[in-house]
Write an enzyme that holds these catalytic residues in place. Structure first.
Site, PDB file in Angstrom:
ATOM      1  N   ASP A   1       0.809  -1.228   0.000  1.00 52.90           N
ATOM      2  CA  ASP A   1       0.000   0.000   0.000  1.00 52.90           C
ATOM      3  C   ASP A   1       0.841   1.277   0.000  1.00 52.90           C
ATOM      4  O   ASP A   1       0.290   2.366  -0.133  1.00 52.90           O
ATOM      5  CB  ASP A   1      -0.933   0.018   1.217  1.00 52.90           C
ATOM      6  CG  ASP A   1      -2.002  -1.055   1.141  1.00 52.90           C
ATOM      7  OD1 ASP A   1      -2.137  -1.671   0.074  1.00 52.90           O
ATOM      8  OD2 ASP A   1      -2.702  -1.266   2.148  1.00 52.90           O
TER       9      ASP A   1
ATOM     10  N   ARG B   1       0.133  -8.129  -6.305  1.00 54.11           N
ATOM     11  CA  ARG B   1       1.158  -8.271  -5.260  1.00 54.11           C
ATOM     12  C   ARG B   1       1.806  -9.656  -5.238  1.00 54.11           C
ATOM     13  O   ARG B   1       2.745  -9.894  -4.479  1.00 54.11           O
ATOM     14  CB  ARG B   1       0.594  -7.910  -3.886  1.00 54.11           C
ATOM     15  CG  ARG B   1      -0.459  -8.837  -3.361  1.00 54.11           C
ATOM     16  CD  ARG B   1      -0.819  -8.536  -1.905  1.00 54.11           C
ATOM     17  NE  ARG B   1      -1.221  -9.766  -1.265  1.00 54.11           N
ATOM     18  CZ  ARG B   1      -1.786  -9.846  -0.076  1.00 54.11           C
ATOM     19  NH1 ARG B   1      -2.010  -8.755   0.628  1.00 54.11           N
ATOM     20  NH2 ARG B   1      -2.111 -11.007   0.439  1.00 54.11           N
TER      21      ARG B   1
HETATM   22  O1  LIG Z   1      -3.683 -10.855   2.525  1.00 57.19           O
HETATM   23  P1  LIG Z   1      -4.944 -10.417   3.152  1.00 57.19           P
HETATM   24  O2  LIG Z   1      -5.005 -10.819   4.594  1.00 57.19           O
HETATM   25  O3  LIG Z   1      -6.133 -10.763   2.368  1.00 57.19           O
HETATM   26  O4  LIG Z   1      -4.899  -8.832   3.217  1.00 57.19           O
HETATM   27  C1  LIG Z   1      -5.102  -7.974   2.167  1.00 57.19           C
HETATM   28  C2  LIG Z   1      -4.642  -6.607   2.585  1.00 57.19           C
HETATM   29  O5  LIG Z   1      -3.242  -6.593   2.656  1.00 57.19           O
HETATM   30  C3  LIG Z   1      -2.722  -5.483   1.933  1.00 57.19           C
HETATM   31  O6  LIG Z   1      -2.253  -5.981   0.702  1.00 57.19           O
HETATM   32  C4  LIG Z   1      -1.573  -4.845   2.674  1.00 57.19           C
HETATM   33  O7  LIG Z   1      -1.993  -4.358   3.893  1.00 57.19           O
HETATM   34  C5  LIG Z   1      -3.926  -4.569   1.719  1.00 57.19           C
HETATM   35  O8  LIG Z   1      -3.821  -3.771   0.586  1.00 57.19           O
HETATM   36  C6  LIG Z   1      -5.059  -5.549   1.652  1.00 57.19           C
HETATM   37  O9  LIG Z   1      -6.247  -4.962   2.091  1.00 57.19           O
END
Ligand SMILES: O=P(O)(O)OC[C@H]1O[C@](O)(CO)[C@@H](O)[C@@H]1O
Ligand SMILES: Nc1ncnc2c1ncn2[C@@H]1O[C@H](COP(=O)(O)OP(=O)(O)OP(=O)(O)O)[C@@H](O)[C@H]1O
Ligand SMILES: [Mg+2]
Length: 503
Positions: A275, A434
């Protein structure tokens, strides 16, 4: 003036010199106490800073009035192992004998090198906050053969984690001759409930080409006491912690416990977040790669909506509280008509509302592309679905799906108003941006971060975070990166550029 912290024999000399130095320090409120009274209490991992008016230390550690000609210079320093272990021996840095570094003019960072947090200044303004420059020091506090390092990765994924792991391992091995490196599996809880893996340059050789983390990651499960017990039991003396704001808070807690127990353990935090919401540092690693990957989704949306009548494309991107990915992806693309981020409230109905805007763009252009950060408009979704607040294992609020909600709202609006039939194309590439390996830029950035962390730990700093401040790498007190979240400032020129680019 001498800022050296890496040289106990010269310590008194250093501090005596700093008496007359024009440096101001920012002192933490003591929420934990060091068992050893030592002048380096100036170093801090806490988030509680209060600036002291021109002040320096005498040898009895008593604040004294300092000169008024310090030009407002503040050094926000990081803790050092000698804060609580003043008699630690030092050794020459092995880089002195490195062939690779043989022709480098200044292999070692001068202890006096600091980086300014603000580089845009006005004539006559105070010199402001500075951080210690990262890099190798002439003396180290660990014998290579006695180092037992470990690496852990926590929180969500981000492109480049494997590169950081690789470069910590290779940096320790190639630069400092360290052979004893453990990978802790599955985040913080892995310290006390999972297996470990031996890491060496061969094991990590190819991992930078893969997304994710070879060590696995997790949320929740931070038990400081159990973690430090485990560090002690395993004889670990360098801990490298890769993770976001939550992880860095955990790293600060580990350092506090290490200090309380007076352990010779260097705790180094490497900030990670897709983020880009970590304060102080220029940009977080993997962000560039994620923005690049987001382009693919935006391009696809654009191609789709351009090829049909009244095409409405909505692309949902990550960004819990900060809309940086959405903003930069929009700026880079030039195909986006509207960018919605958590920092900028919006509404749907009426004049100036989103529906009116979509209709207008469809009339003018035949299609419209909207980029949406996942944290935007959460209040609308929770009102409409009457949701109770849920949290993940780390205590982060679980977001509701604004993408699906908005898509439905737009469809319903145009169906009901019978003004025009639209062709909705919704793309949610959330995890795809990501989960990819880091691009070339991020790979180099990750290498520098990893090497800075290794140099800092070898130099005896502990309870610090590394990161670029105005393009140079610095050692930053952990509290400084966790005390606030970096968000898009609507009053900055970057947001104005975005508004200009989307008209
Ligand atoms: O991997 P998880 O627990 O679904 O989390 C997603 C969250 O992690 C992040 O990639 C980083 O905090 C956010 O953008 C997103 O809301
Ligand atoms: N205040 C805190 N003190 C100690 N540990 C914490 C704290 N906040 C979070 N942690 C621990 O840090 C780890 C990661 O936290 P979190 O899930 O919030 O991700 P993060 O590091 O913020 O990364 P990202 O938000 O980028 O995914 C978890 O194991 C969590 O238990
Ligand atoms: Mg976080």
């Amino acid at each position: 003036m001498d800022l050296s912290l890496a040289n106990p024999p010269n310590l008194h000399l250093s501090l005596t010199k700093s008496l007359s130095s024009p440096f101001r320090f920012r002192k933490p409120l003591p929420f934990f106490t060091s068992s050893v009274s030592h002048p380096r209490v100036y170093s801090s991992i806490t988030s509680y800073y209060h600036p002291i008016k021109a002040q320096s230390l005498n040898q009895t550690n008593t604040p004294t009035d300092a000169d008024d000609d310090d030009d407002g210079f503040i050094l926000e320093d990081v803790p050092h192992l000698t804060n609580f272990l003043p008699d630690l021996p030092t050794y020459p840095n092995p880089l002195k004998y490195s062939q690779a570094y043989a022709i480098v003019k200044n292999t070692f960072v001068s202890p006096e090198d600091v980086l300014a947090q603000q580089i845009v200044v006005q004539k006559g303004s105070p010199r402001g906050v500075h951080f210690r420059r990262a890099g190798p020091r002439e003396k180290v506090y660990f014998k290579s053969e006695e180092v037992r390092a470990c690496i852990v990765t926590c929180g969500g994924l981000c492109p480049g984690i494997n590169t950081v792991i690789r470069e910590i391992v290779c940096g320790l091995n190639h630069m400092y001759g360290v052979h004893n490196i453990l990978g802790i599996e599955e985040g913080y809880k892995g310290f006390y409930s999972k297996n470990t893996m031996e890491l060496n340059p061969k094991v990590v050789n190819d991992i930078h080409k893969r997304g994710g983390t070879i060590l696995k990651t997790s949320r929740g499960g931070h038990d400081t006491k159990k973690i430090v017990d485990n560090i002690q039991d395993r004889g670990i003396n360098q801990v490298y912690i890769i993770g976001g704001d939550g992880t860095q808070k955990g790293a600060a807690a580990i350092y506090e416990e290490v200090e309380k127990r007076c352990l010779p353990v260097a705790v180094a935090g490497i900030p990670k977040t897709i983020d880009n919401d970590i304060a102080v540092i220029d940009k977080s690693f993997g962000f560039d790669t994620a923005v690049e990957e987001a382009q693919r989704a935006i391009n696809a949306a654009h191609v789709e909506v351009e090829s049909v009548e009244n095409g409405v494309g909505i692309v949902k991107l990550m960004g819990r509280y900060s809309g940086f990915i959405a903003m930069f992806a929009t700026l880079a693309s030039r195909d986006v008509d509207c960018c919605l981020i958590p920092e900028s409230p919006f509404y749907l109905e009426g004049q100036g509302g989103l529906f009116e805007f979509i209709q207008q763009r469809l009339k003018e252009n035949g299609h419209v592309v909207i980029v949406l950060a996942e944290g935007a408009g959460q209040e609308y979704v929770s009102q409409s679905v009457n949701a109770t607040e849920e949290k993940d294992a780390s205590g982060n609020k679980l977001l509701l799906d604004i993408g699906l909600w908005l898509t439905q709202k737009v469809k319903d609006h145009f169906t009901m108003s019978k003004k025009m039939a639209i062709n909705m194309k919704y793309i949610d590439p959330t995890y795809m941006i990501r989960a990819v390996p880091s691009n070339a830029y991020d790979n180099i950035y990750c290498t520098l971060l990893a090497q800075s962390a290794v140099h800092g730990a070898m130099a005896g700093y502990s309870g610090f975070t590394v990161g670029p401040v105005n393009s140079r790498h610095a050692y930053i007190p952990i509290g400084r990166v966790t005390e606030a979240t970096n968000v898009v400032k609507l009053t900055d020129r970057m947001w104005a550029r975005l508004l200009a680019s989307t008209n």
